[in-house]
Design a protein around this motif. Sequence first.
Motif, PDB file in Angstrom:
ATOM      1  N   ALA A 135      37.716  34.494  36.356  1.00 10.81           N
ATOM      2  CA  ALA A 135      38.526  35.065  37.434  1.00 10.81           C
ATOM      3  C   ALA A 135      38.849  36.514  37.096  1.00 10.81           C
ATOM      4  CB  ALA A 135      39.812  34.257  37.633  1.00 10.81           C
ATOM      5  N   VAL A 136      39.503  37.164  38.056  1.00  9.33           N
ATOM      6  CA  VAL A 136      39.925  38.562  37.912  1.00  9.33           C
ATOM      7  C   VAL A 136      41.437  38.620  38.030  1.00  9.33           C
ATOM      8  CG1 VAL A 136      39.734  40.898  38.850  1.00  9.33           C
ATOM      9  CG2 VAL A 136      37.761  39.334  38.932  1.00  9.33           C
ATOM     10  N   LEU A 137      42.078  39.318  37.095  1.00  7.40           N
ATOM     11  CA  LEU A 137      43.504  39.621  37.214  1.00  7.40           C
ATOM     12  C   LEU A 137      43.588  40.943  37.952  1.00  7.40           C
ATOM     13  CD1 LEU A 137      46.302  38.503  36.254  1.00  7.40           C
ATOM     14  CD2 LEU A 137      46.135  40.116  34.365  1.00  7.40           C
ATOM     15  N   ALA A 138      44.103  40.935  39.172  1.00  5.18           N
ATOM     16  CA  ALA A 138      44.023  42.104  40.047  1.00  5.18           C
ATOM     17  C   ALA A 138      45.360  42.382  40.711  1.00  5.18           C
ATOM     18  CB  ALA A 138      42.952  41.874  41.117  1.00  5.18           C
ATOM     19  N   THR A 139      45.475  43.580  41.274  1.00  2.00           N
ATOM     20  CA  THR A 139      46.706  43.945  41.978  1.00  2.00           C
ATOM     21  C   THR A 139      46.521  43.963  43.486  1.00  2.00           C
ATOM     22  OG1 THR A 139      46.173  46.287  41.684  1.00  2.00           O
ATOM     23  CG2 THR A 139      47.607  45.275  40.043  1.00  2.00           C
ATOM     24  N   VAL A 155      40.476  40.704  46.075  1.00  2.00           N
ATOM     25  CA  VAL A 155      39.098  41.108  45.790  1.00  2.00           C
ATOM     26  C   VAL A 155      38.176  39.969  46.216  1.00  2.00           C
ATOM     27  CG1 VAL A 155      39.686  42.634  43.871  1.00  2.00           C
ATOM     28  CG2 VAL A 155      39.287  40.209  43.421  1.00  2.00           C
ATOM     29  N   GLU A 156      36.893  40.250  46.290  1.00  2.00           N
ATOM     30  CA  GLU A 156      35.918  39.241  46.718  1.00  2.00           C
ATOM     31  C   GLU A 156      35.480  38.425  45.510  1.00  2.00           C
ATOM     32  OE1 GLU A 156      32.790  41.127  48.833  1.00  2.00           O
ATOM     33  OE2 GLU A 156      34.086  41.821  50.453  1.00  2.00           O
ATOM     34  N   ALA A 157      36.435  37.713  44.911  1.00  2.00           N
ATOM     35  CA  ALA A 157      36.163  36.897  43.734  1.00  2.00           C
ATOM     36  C   ALA A 157      37.395  36.051  43.457  1.00  2.00           C
ATOM     37  CB  ALA A 157      35.862  37.790  42.529  1.00  2.00           C
ATOM     38  N   PRO A 158      37.241  34.943  42.740  1.00  2.00           N
ATOM     39  CA  PRO A 158      38.429  34.187  42.316  1.00  2.00           C
ATOM     40  C   PRO A 158      39.356  35.091  41.511  1.00  2.00           C
ATOM     41  CG  PRO A 158      36.421  32.934  41.901  1.00  2.00           C
ATOM     42  CD  PRO A 158      35.989  34.313  42.293  1.00  2.00           C
ATOM     43  N   SER A 159      40.645  35.048  41.822  1.00  2.00           N
ATOM     44  CA  SER A 159      41.535  36.033  41.203  1.00  2.00           C
ATOM     45  C   SER A 159      42.962  35.521  41.100  1.00  2.00           C
ATOM     46  CB  SER A 159      41.517  37.344  41.998  1.00  2.00           C
ATOM     47  OG  SER A 159      41.848  37.101  43.355  1.00  2.00           O
ATOM     48  N   VAL A 160      43.707  36.203  40.230  1.00  2.00           N
ATOM     49  CA  VAL A 160      45.150  36.044  40.120  1.00  2.00           C
ATOM     50  C   VAL A 160      45.739  37.392  40.520  1.00  2.00           C
ATOM     51  CG1 VAL A 160      47.112  35.514  38.628  1.00  2.00           C
ATOM     52  CG2 VAL A 160      44.894  34.385  38.240  1.00  2.00           C
ATOM     53  N   ILE A 161      46.474  37.438  41.620  1.00  2.00           N
ATOM     54  CA  ILE A 161      47.022  38.700  42.129  1.00  2.00           C
ATOM     55  C   ILE A 161      48.422  38.902  41.570  1.00  2.00           C
ATOM     56  CG2 ILE A 161      47.529  40.067  44.175  1.00  2.00           C
ATOM     57  CD1 ILE A 161      44.588  39.324  43.867  1.00  2.00           C
ATOM     58  N   VAL A 162      48.637  40.044  40.940  1.00  2.00           N
ATOM     59  CA  VAL A 162      49.921  40.376  40.318  1.00  2.00           C
ATOM     60  C   VAL A 162      50.381  41.747  40.800  1.00  2.00           C
ATOM     61  CG1 VAL A 162      49.472  38.980  38.261  1.00  2.00           C
ATOM     62  CG2 VAL A 162      48.762  41.383  38.304  1.00  2.00           C
ATOM     63  N   PRO A 163      51.690  42.024  40.735  1.00  2.00           N
ATOM     64  CA  PRO A 163      52.173  43.350  41.160  1.00  2.00           C
ATOM     65  C   PRO A 163      51.752  44.468  40.217  1.00  2.00           C
ATOM     66  CG  PRO A 163      53.953  41.723  41.115  1.00  2.00           C
ATOM     67  CD  PRO A 163      52.794  41.110  40.431  1.00  2.00           C
ATOM     68  N   ASP A 164      51.693  44.177  38.911  1.00  2.00           N
ATOM     69  CA  ASP A 164      51.437  45.209  37.894  1.00  2.00           C
ATOM     70  C   ASP A 164      50.506  44.595  36.846  1.00  2.00           C
ATOM     71  OD1 ASP A 164      51.608  46.817  35.526  1.00  2.00           O
ATOM     72  OD2 ASP A 164      53.489  47.665  36.233  1.00  2.00           O
TER      73      ASP A 164
END
Length: 471
Positions: free
Chosen positions: A68-72, A75-84
């Motif tokens: 997965a991607v740790l992102a803010t 995105v076009e992928a499995p991800s964990v969305i975080v503020p910072d």
Amino acid sequence: MIPLPLARIAEITSGTLSGMADPRAVVRGPVVIDSRAVEPGSLFVAFPGARVDGHDYAAQAVRAGAVAVLATRPVEAPSVIVPDAAAALARLAAAQVAALPATTVIGVTGSAGKTSTKDLLARLAARMGPTIAPVGSFNNELGHPLTVLRADMDTRFMVLELAARNIGHIRELTRIAPPRIGVVLNVGTAHLGVFGGKEAIAKAKGELVEALPRHGVAVLNADDPYVRGMAGRTDARVTFYGRGEDAAIRAEGVTLDERGRASFTLRTPSGAAPVSLQLYGGHAVENALAAAAAAYELGLPVATIAEELSEATPRSRWRMEVTERPDGVTVINDAYNANPDSMRAAFDAFAVLGQGRRRFAVIAALRELGEEGPALNRELGVMAGGAGLAGLVVAGPDAEPVLEGAHEGAARAASGPPGHPQPRIVHVPDAAAAAAELNALLRPGDAVLVKGPRAMGLERTAEQILGGSAQ
């Protein structure tokens, strides 16, 4: 890292799963911020940069094997969305450390010598158990947690390098990985302009010892009054190292061979052993002593410490790398970074290593020195101009104080005892021009020192000189 499902990573980082992320999918590491470093099982952390945005490489990272991607942002992928992303990375690393109560964290800080000391100490700790340490100088708010996240359940020691760009930075790093042993090397002139004075630098570096628990150990340089004074800032036990007789871990009978490598007797409260360093320069003694003192506190026998120190070679690039060209030209690449203290240490080592040979140096104006910058750069020039060189190349911008000082130093040397060479002093615009200038002058058997601030990229000068041949 310790394997974690995405649901747990989201919980730790206060993130939200997105992009059809499977909450049961397990990240096994490594955690990376460069999509080119992705391996199967990775977590890719996307940061927006000045030229590229990691979010644009999210899909590529997953195709390469990232779980997965740790992102803010989405995105076009499995991800964990975080503020910072940086704060999330720090929380994730702190959670990993908390899950490893049997792992001993050792922090190393100082104005100069952090990376070399960290490399030596990591070698020593590895004699006692699985050890992780940063690659090169991974020592800031990103490199620090990325290093911590390399640990797993087998890790016994973390040897971490802590840098500070301002007051409070080291305190934040110690919250990610609370140290049990803190090593403070020195308080010098690196980033003097950022901090405003040595007292402020000492305050920042001392945050490491303030973070130590009562059952911890502060390993302090007895020869540096600013560092010695940090003993009153901790409830931990204090061990002093240095060259003086009042240091518990000390070097006695220090000598340098014809290549500038030190030998000494390592004295500890439980005995002594001989050390013959393969590292260049007298300043390597202090780094070795700091590593020895921390290893002694870990319980490593003095004979083993001495043996490992004597076998150690440089691990991190561009730090007193000594290379011989086929034609006998010796190139000393110490171009990773520079400040007034490290410049003096490099020239001291060069005087020994290049004795009896034509010597040349490539340097550049030092940066981040604040109002004292012009005066300190002029002092650098005076030192270099009076160092008995055959030639001095000053590369890059803001070189006027260095050049003025170099001509002054050369003039002083000329007025002294006869036989002192008058250096050819030139200014060139960049690293490539410096290499071209030197390659036109070098003859078999000459020696070259390359030393300057990181931003100048003088390691390229050294590499081009090594690829050349004497005229």
